[in-house]
Design a protein around this motif. Structure first.
Motif, PDB file in Angstrom:
ATOM      1  N   THR A   1       0.831  -1.203   0.000  1.00 21.64           N
ATOM      2  CA  THR A   1       0.000   0.000   0.000  1.00 21.64           C
ATOM      3  C   THR A   1       0.870   1.259   0.000  1.00 21.64           C
ATOM      4  OG1 THR A   1      -1.685  -1.162   1.256  1.00 21.64           O
ATOM      5  CG2 THR A   1      -1.806   1.218   1.248  1.00 21.64           C
ATOM      6  N   LEU A   2       1.888   1.274   0.860  1.00 22.54           N
ATOM      7  CA  LEU A   2       2.686   2.482   1.043  1.00 22.54           C
ATOM      8  C   LEU A   2       3.532   2.793  -0.189  1.00 22.54           C
ATOM      9  CD1 LEU A   2       4.007   1.862   4.667  1.00 22.54           C
ATOM     10  CD2 LEU A   2       2.349   3.583   3.986  1.00 22.54           C
ATOM     11  N   ASN A   3       4.266   1.784  -0.664  1.00 26.67           N
ATOM     12  CA  ASN A   3       5.247   2.044  -1.720  1.00 26.67           C
ATOM     13  C   ASN A   3       5.138   1.062  -2.879  1.00 26.67           C
ATOM     14  OD1 ASN A   3       6.773   4.324  -0.581  1.00 26.67           O
ATOM     15  ND2 ASN A   3       7.197   2.872   1.042  1.00 26.67           N
ATOM     16  N   GLY A   4       4.025   0.370  -2.966  1.00 24.80           N
ATOM     17  CA  GLY A   4       3.850  -0.626  -4.010  1.00 24.80           C
ATOM     18  C   GLY A   4       3.533   0.032  -5.338  1.00 24.80           C
ATOM     19  N   PRO A   5       3.175  -0.711  -6.366  1.00 22.67           N
ATOM     20  CA  PRO A   5       3.080  -2.169  -6.301  1.00 22.67           C
ATOM     21  C   PRO A   5       4.464  -2.843  -6.267  1.00 22.67           C
ATOM     22  CG  PRO A   5       2.475  -1.359  -8.479  1.00 22.67           C
ATOM     23  CD  PRO A   5       2.743  -0.165  -7.651  1.00 22.67           C
ATOM     24  N   MET A   6       4.465  -4.023  -5.664  1.00 19.47           N
ATOM     25  CA  MET A   6       5.726  -4.747  -5.494  1.00 19.47           C
ATOM     26  C   MET A   6       5.906  -5.795  -6.587  1.00 19.47           C
ATOM     27  SD  MET A   6       5.459  -5.432  -1.436  1.00 19.47           S
ATOM     28  CE  MET A   6       7.039  -6.195  -1.131  1.00 19.47           C
ATOM     29  N   ASP A   7       5.344  -5.528  -7.770  1.00 15.59           N
ATOM     30  CA  ASP A   7       5.311  -6.607  -8.762  1.00 15.59           C
ATOM     31  C   ASP A   7       6.667  -6.891  -9.399  1.00 15.59           C
ATOM     32  OD1 ASP A   7       5.234  -4.217  -9.990  1.00 15.59           O
ATOM     33  OD2 ASP A   7       3.241  -4.458 -10.867  1.00 15.59           O
ATOM     34  N   PHE A   8       7.693  -6.098  -9.064  1.00 20.85           N
ATOM     35  CA  PHE A   8       9.026  -6.437  -9.569  1.00 20.85           C
ATOM     36  C   PHE A   8       9.644  -7.582  -8.766  1.00 20.85           C
ATOM     37  CE2 PHE A   8       9.729  -3.427  -6.211  1.00 20.85           C
ATOM     38  CZ  PHE A   8      10.923  -3.792  -5.627  1.00 20.85           C
ATOM     39  N   LEU A   9       8.957  -7.995  -7.693  1.00 25.56           N
ATOM     40  CA  LEU A   9       9.423  -9.126  -6.889  1.00 25.56           C
ATOM     41  C   LEU A   9       8.551 -10.342  -7.175  1.00 25.56           C
ATOM     42  CD1 LEU A   9       9.776  -7.151  -3.572  1.00 25.56           C
ATOM     43  CD2 LEU A   9      11.678  -8.062  -4.906  1.00 25.56           C
ATOM     44  N   ASP A  10       9.072 -11.516  -6.818  1.00 24.33           N
ATOM     45  CA  ASP A  10       8.264 -12.732  -6.974  1.00 24.33           C
ATOM     46  C   ASP A  10       7.170 -12.748  -5.917  1.00 24.33           C
ATOM     47  OD1 ASP A  10       9.864 -13.511  -8.999  1.00 24.33           O
ATOM     48  OD2 ASP A  10      11.002 -15.007  -7.856  1.00 24.33           O
ATOM     49  N   PRO A  11       5.942 -13.096  -6.284  1.00 26.08           N
ATOM     50  CA  PRO A  11       4.917 -13.250  -5.259  1.00 26.08           C
ATOM     51  C   PRO A  11       5.193 -14.520  -4.440  1.00 26.08           C
ATOM     52  CG  PRO A  11       4.058 -13.908  -7.402  1.00 26.08           C
ATOM     53  CD  PRO A  11       5.466 -13.421  -7.620  1.00 26.08           C
ATOM     54  N   PRO A  12       4.642 -14.713  -3.257  1.00 26.86           N
ATOM     55  CA  PRO A  12       3.809 -13.731  -2.559  1.00 26.86           C
ATOM     56  C   PRO A  12       4.682 -12.719  -1.835  1.00 26.86           C
ATOM     57  CG  PRO A  12       4.039 -15.708  -1.246  1.00 26.86           C
ATOM     58  CD  PRO A  12       4.809 -15.950  -2.489  1.00 26.86           C
ATOM     59  N   HIS A  13       4.159 -11.533  -1.621  1.00 28.54           N
ATOM     60  CA  HIS A  13       4.926 -10.533  -0.896  1.00 28.54           C
ATOM     61  C   HIS A  13       3.996  -9.679  -0.064  1.00 28.54           C
ATOM     62  CE1 HIS A  13       4.526  -9.270  -5.263  1.00 28.54           C
ATOM     63  NE2 HIS A  13       3.538  -8.699  -4.650  1.00 28.54           N
ATOM     64  N   PRO A  14       4.436  -9.109   1.017  1.00 29.74           N
ATOM     65  CA  PRO A  14       5.723  -9.363   1.654  1.00 29.74           C
ATOM     66  C   PRO A  14       5.723 -10.714   2.386  1.00 29.74           C
ATOM     67  CG  PRO A  14       4.556  -7.515   2.689  1.00 29.74           C
ATOM     68  CD  PRO A  14       3.628  -8.145   1.735  1.00 29.74           C
ATOM     69  N   VAL A  15       6.926 -11.180   2.748  1.00 31.60           N
ATOM     70  CA  VAL A  15       7.043 -12.471   3.426  1.00 31.60           C
ATOM     71  C   VAL A  15       7.769 -12.295   4.756  1.00 31.60           C
ATOM     72  CG1 VAL A  15       7.844 -14.845   3.234  1.00 31.60           C
ATOM     73  CG2 VAL A  15       7.271 -13.558   1.182  1.00 31.60           C
ATOM     74  N   HIS A  16       7.257 -12.925   5.776  1.00 31.84           N
ATOM     75  CA  HIS A  16       7.925 -12.930   7.069  1.00 31.84           C
ATOM     76  C   HIS A  16       8.761 -14.200   7.149  1.00 31.84           C
ATOM     77  CE1 HIS A  16       8.432 -13.192  11.462  1.00 31.84           C
ATOM     78  NE2 HIS A  16       8.258 -11.882  11.452  1.00 31.84           N
ATOM     79  N   ILE A  17       9.899 -14.100   7.785  1.00 32.15           N
ATOM     80  CA  ILE A  17      10.802 -15.259   7.804  1.00 32.15           C
ATOM     81  C   ILE A  17      10.135 -16.481   8.458  1.00 32.15           C
ATOM     82  CG2 ILE A  17      11.962 -14.584   9.951  1.00 32.15           C
ATOM     83  CD1 ILE A  17      14.288 -15.777   7.465  1.00 32.15           C
ATOM     84  N   CYS A  18       9.232 -16.245   9.398  1.00 31.84           N
ATOM     85  CA  CYS A  18       8.550 -17.385  10.029  1.00 31.84           C
ATOM     86  C   CYS A  18       7.621 -18.089   9.042  1.00 31.84           C
ATOM     87  CB  CYS A  18       7.758 -16.930  11.254  1.00 31.84           C
ATOM     88  SG  CYS A  18       8.824 -16.560  12.656  1.00 31.84           S
ATOM     89  N   GLN A  19       6.966 -17.311   8.174  1.00 34.80           N
ATOM     90  CA  GLN A  19       6.126 -17.926   7.135  1.00 34.80           C
ATOM     91  C   GLN A  19       6.986 -18.767   6.206  1.00 34.80           C
ATOM     92  OE1 GLN A  19       4.537 -14.228   5.487  1.00 34.80           O
ATOM     93  NE2 GLN A  19       2.485 -14.825   6.135  1.00 34.80           N
ATOM     94  N   PHE A  20       8.107 -18.154   5.820  1.00 36.10           N
ATOM     95  CA  PHE A  20       9.041 -18.790   4.891  1.00 36.10           C
ATOM     96  C   PHE A  20       9.559 -20.104   5.473  1.00 36.10           C
ATOM     97  CE2 PHE A  20      13.522 -19.013   3.397  1.00 36.10           C
ATOM     98  CZ  PHE A  20      13.300 -19.080   2.028  1.00 36.10           C
ATOM     99  N   THR A  21      10.043 -20.042   6.710  1.00 35.83           N
ATOM    100  CA  THR A  21      10.633 -21.224   7.329  1.00 35.83           C
ATOM    101  C   THR A  21       9.592 -22.280   7.651  1.00 35.83           C
ATOM    102  OG1 THR A  21      12.182 -19.685   8.347  1.00 35.83           O
ATOM    103  CG2 THR A  21      12.249 -21.947   9.105  1.00 35.83           C
ATOM    104  N   ALA A  22       8.464 -21.861   8.197  1.00 33.09           N
ATOM    105  CA  ALA A  22       7.430 -22.836   8.559  1.00 33.09           C
ATOM    106  C   ALA A  22       6.983 -23.623   7.327  1.00 33.09           C
ATOM    107  CB  ALA A  22       6.243 -22.125   9.201  1.00 33.09           C
ATOM    108  N   ASP A  23       6.866 -22.897   6.217  1.00 32.07           N
ATOM    109  CA  ASP A  23       6.470 -23.540   4.968  1.00 32.07           C
ATOM    110  C   ASP A  23       7.510 -24.588   4.543  1.00 32.07           C
ATOM    111  OD1 ASP A  23       4.989 -23.858   2.558  1.00 32.07           O
ATOM    112  OD2 ASP A  23       6.521 -22.652   1.536  1.00 32.07           O
ATOM    113  N   LEU A  24       8.794 -24.211   4.650  1.00 38.13           N
ATOM    114  CA  LEU A  24       9.850 -25.142   4.230  1.00 38.13           C
ATOM    115  C   LEU A  24       9.950 -26.343   5.170  1.00 38.13           C
ATOM    116  CD1 LEU A  24      12.443 -22.496   3.144  1.00 38.13           C
ATOM    117  CD2 LEU A  24      11.413 -24.229   1.673  1.00 38.13           C
ATOM    118  N   ILE A  25       9.767 -26.092   6.464  1.00 41.78           N
ATOM    119  CA  ILE A  25       9.809 -27.206   7.425  1.00 41.78           C
ATOM    120  C   ILE A  25       8.727 -28.213   7.083  1.00 41.78           C
ATOM    121  CG2 ILE A  25       9.312 -27.854   9.819  1.00 41.78           C
ATOM    122  CD1 ILE A  25      10.774 -25.369  10.705  1.00 41.78           C
TER     123      ILE A  25
END
Lengths: 482, 253, 95
Positions: free
Chosen positions: A326-350
């Motif tokens: 919302t503040l500085n987007g759109p973030m479409d130059f990055l891969d979705p999903p965004h933004p990502v929290h490291i806990c989401q990232f790690t929990a998913d990989l675990i």
């Protein structure tokens, strides 16, 4: 003044019942915490963050104009100022009221400090009906400066309000009005100014950051015998990790855990010396600075040509991060999903079995989990950190049900209160969390927030709770087989 | 025409004027206020966790908020019971009163008479409980202003006069209904000459006038509370703040 | 503001339209479709006087059991002198 050392009243008994933690409510003690105020801002910091360096001329009028402007910009503020029924259901839910007994620390009374000014200028009929109304003056400003900086914007009250009135919205508005007339605290303004100057809240210069990372690489080498890298400013890495800068400096176990994590995955990552801070103190000041601090992260991501930005274990970093789009987007130059929290990232990989984990490595501790207000209540991350802990520990115990998840107690230092002059308030506000932790008998308190990690060890020491405070990734790091 | 009749006519005229004034204040005030809420932007998503993930979820959450006050239940069981009974009685009484405003009267309203009538008897209990609580609890007393007591007393007075009109000092219903229908169809006739009914009527007018300026706005305002009426999808798709672009971030350096 | 005024005008129009459908109030020997009429051959009982008092309080008297609903129907014709009023104010109809 002598009172300060005494609160919260020591006679209150906290105990665990089968319905949760019994939370004793102190008697009202007017002005108990009135003498506790933050140090005022310095002109050079205010200049650095585009705010008036001194109290503006005609500040009373200017403040009312600012209030009117905010009323037209924030539906939440307008609605919440109007519809509160003054039922008092929130009164005994705020850790700062429970800790100090000062009635102005009840969420409804805190909001009324702004509401009475709002009524004076914008609600003639309520004034006529005899509701409390007061023009904006020195006395009111002093109350605002005191009590709106004794609120950690943790939103616990909103969970218990029949209309979901979010006192954080009101506190934020009051702080934004004060900032507009040149009144702010030294701590918050200093931190934001440091971000613009050095890239992070602690003011760590780029070379020192790189030094620290090299030191951590050596530590990891000694510990694991492997060449685990802590890359800085590497163009073309897959992931830009924005952690709280304290991870580089104080919570180094968490930082090393990030290193091991990416090493095990074989993912290239980097930190940035331009934006090596996830935490966003602009959130505690005004919209403009929140947007600007947030902007730096996306600028760094563009410059380093990364595919993803991952936010580290930090509370208000995540609260601001979810607004990035919302503040500085759109973030479409990055891969979705965004933004990502490291806990989401790690929990998913675990969950996908990406790591080899030996849970017995954590058998020496009984782990409990503290939901940081910004991660859990403002950021909706309730399950991911818990999934991580369950996957890495055999011994995990929850704190009483009325003190966790969306009903979590703030550590007592969020919202820009993590400053030494507020120490009595911080210890008082941390009491509920300390007692909830004591009730579990845990020896390790995991929490994914740098503010909590700085505040809670002091709280636990103050209230004699023998528990070590650390990150959620620290547990993974211990249990991971490389 | 004798003096008494003239004074009565004058009074009837004033009463009719008051009725229209209060109706206008209520309708215009409430509409404008809710319209103001509607058009004020919501810059950021501030959904209360755990939030609904889709539109039906939001509808369910808001219906729950309006009907059973789940947040208050978590906060304070006694207050929840008092507040819920208070509002349930108000709703039943309101439904019952629709027979004075509608023609023809729906069968459902007539069938509900039997239940609704008890709401009138029950109403003073939660009302007095809420009043007592405001004074008995030091914390609630601290935040209570004059209007907080005033509104409760006004509602209790309206209920009391209403019960009197219904049971002890009965008014002739046909005249009452003709008066109300006259007002509603913009062809006003004189009200029944019944002091308790007139007192009841004036108190209701005062309530209507005060409504859109007061905390009673929670009746419509609750549906505009951003923490309760948003979908919890802050991460995706992008949520746009309409005034985001106005905020310049390059003002310094 | 303009939209609001248009909305108000619309409301008033609707009220006027509805007004056309609302009948005159039921009055004894009055005009309109709801007028209350009673056959002249019956003499008015003493209980019915004064008429204003009786009109207001007859439900109480009947509910108390001194007079039964059946007794009324001896003179009162249900459609012309009971249910026209009962329907108007939304009270249970007499069968």
């Amino acid at each position: 003044m002598t009172k300060i050392a005494n609160f919260p009243p020591a006679t209150l008994e906290w105990k665990k019942t089968n319905r949760g933690l019994h939370i004793p409510v102190p008697e009202m003690d007017e002005h108990a915490s009135a003498p506790l105020t933050c140090y005022p801002c310095k002109a050079k910091d205010m200049q650095a963050i585009a705010l008036p360096t001194a109290r503006v001329p005609q500040w009373e009028t200017r403040a009312v104009e600012k209030l009117q402007e905010l009323l037209h910009k924030y539906r939440g503020l307008q609605v919440y100022l109007d519809i509160c029924a003054q039922c008092g259901a929130c009164a005994d839910k705020c850790q700062f009221y429970l800790g100090t007994g000062d009635p102005n620390n009840m969420p409804v009374a805190r909001a009324n400090l702004l509401r009475k000014v709002y009524r004076y200028y914008f609600k003639r009929m309520e004034r006529f009906a005899g509701a409390e109304a007061e023009p904006f003056n020195e006395e009111v400003l002093r109350e605002w400066y005191t009590y709106f900086y004794q609120c950690s914007e943790c939103r616990r009250c909103s969970v218990f309000c029949p209309y979901g009135i979010d006192t954080a919205e009101i506190t934020m508005a009051a702080r934004e009005i004060m900032a507009a007339i040149g009144v702010a605290t030294k701590y918050v303004t200093e931190v934001v100014a440091k971000v613009y100057e050095r890239g992070n809240n602690l003011g760590i210069p780029g070379p020192a950051w790189i030094d620290n990372c090299q030191f951590l690489e050596e530590e990891l080498k000694a510990e694991t015998g492997k060449d685990i890298r802590m890359p800085v400013d590497e163009v073309g890495a897959d992931v830009l990790l924005v952690m709280p800068s304290a991870d580089n400096f104080a919570n180094t176990d968490t930082m090393m855990a990030y290193g091991k994590l990416f090493y095990a995955l074989g993912v290239s990552w980097t930190t940035s010396t331009y934006a090596n801070e996830g935490g966003n103190f602009g959130l505690f000041l005004n919209y403009q600075n929140m947007k600007k601090v947030n902007r730096r992260i996306l600028d760094a991501a563009r410059e380093l040509k990364v595919k993803r930005v991952i936010w580290g274990e930090c509370g208000h970093a995540w609260r601001a991060a979810i607004y990035t789009n919302t503040l500085n987007g759109p973030m479409d130059f990055l891969d979705p999903p965004h933004p990502v929290h490291i806990c989401q990232f790690t929990a998913d990989l675990i969950q996908r079995g990406a790591f080899k984990i030996d849970k017995t490595a954590n058998d020496d501790v009984l782990v409990t989990y503290h939901d940081p207000c910004n991660v859990a209540r403002a950021g909706s991350l309730l399950e991911e950190p818990r999934a991580m802990i369950r996957a890495t520990c055999n011994k995990f115990v929850e704190m009483p049900a009325n003190t966790i998840r969306e009903k979590t107690f703030c550590c007592g230092a969020g919202g820009g209160l993590l400053t030494d002059e507020l120490m009595p308030i911080r210890m008082a506000g941390g009491k509920p969390r300390a007692e909830a932790c004591r009730a579990t008998g845990a020896t390790y308190l995991a929490t994914p927030c740098a503010i909590c990690k700085a505040q809670l060890p002091e709280v636990m020491k103050h209230w004699n709770v023998g528990v070590k405070v650390g990150g959620v990734h620290d547990l993974l790091s211990k249990a991971m087989i490389l | 025409m004798n003096d008494a009749a003239m004074i009565w006519n004058l009074f009837a005229g004033v009463l009719i004027g008051l009725a229209y004034l209060s109706a206008f204040a209520f309708v215009a005030g409430l509409t404008l206020r809710l319209f103001l809420y509607f058009k004020t932007p919501v810059p950021l998503k501030i959904v209360q966790t755990p939030g609904p993930k889709n539109a039906p979820g939001v509808l369910a959450r808001m219906a729950g908020d309006a009907l059973i006050f789940p947040n208050l239940f978590q906060a304070d069981k006694a207050l929840w019971l008092g507040a819920w009974l208070f509002h349930a009685c108000l709703l039943l009484i309101f439904v019952r009163h629709s027979r004075y405003f509608l023609y023809p009267v729906p069968e459902l309203v007539i069938d509900w008479q039997a239940i609704s009538i008890y709401a009138g008897f029950l109403f003073p209990i939660p009302a007095l409980y809420l009043l007592w609580r405001r004074m008995a609890s030091a914390r609630v007393l601290f935040v209570s202003g004059l209007p907080d007591f005033g509104v409760l007393i006004l509602l209790t007075a309206i209920a009391a006069t209403g019960m009197l009109v219904n049971y002890y000092a009965r008014a002739y219903l046909v005249d009452v209904k003709a008066f109300i229908l006259g007002l509603l169809t913009l062809t006003p006739v004189a009200p029944p000459q019944h002091p308790v009914f007139i007192a009841h009527f004036i108190l209701v007018c005062l309530l209507l006038i005060y409504f859109p300026f007061s905390k009673l706005l929670h009746a419509g305002g609750i549906f505009f509370s951003p923490t309760r009426n948003q979908i919890d999808n802050v991460l995706y798709p992008r949520y746009v703040n309409p005034w985001n672009e106005e905020v310049r971030i390059d003002q310094n350096r | 503001m303009k939209r609001f005024l248009i909305l108000m005008l619309l409301c008033i129009t609707v009220i006027m339209l509805v007004a056309g459908c609302v009948p005159e109030k039921p009055v004894k020997d009055g005009k309109g479709e709801l007028a209350v009429t009673i056959d002249r051959e019956f003499t008015t009982p003493a209980t019915h006087s004064p008429l204003e008092w009786w009109q207001t309080h007859h439900p109480t008297v009947i509910n108390s059991g001194d007079i039964k609903e059946q007794d009324c129907l001896y003179c009162h014709q249900v459609d012309r002198s009971c249910n026209n009023c009962h329907g108007y104010v939304g009270v249970r109809k007499i069968k």
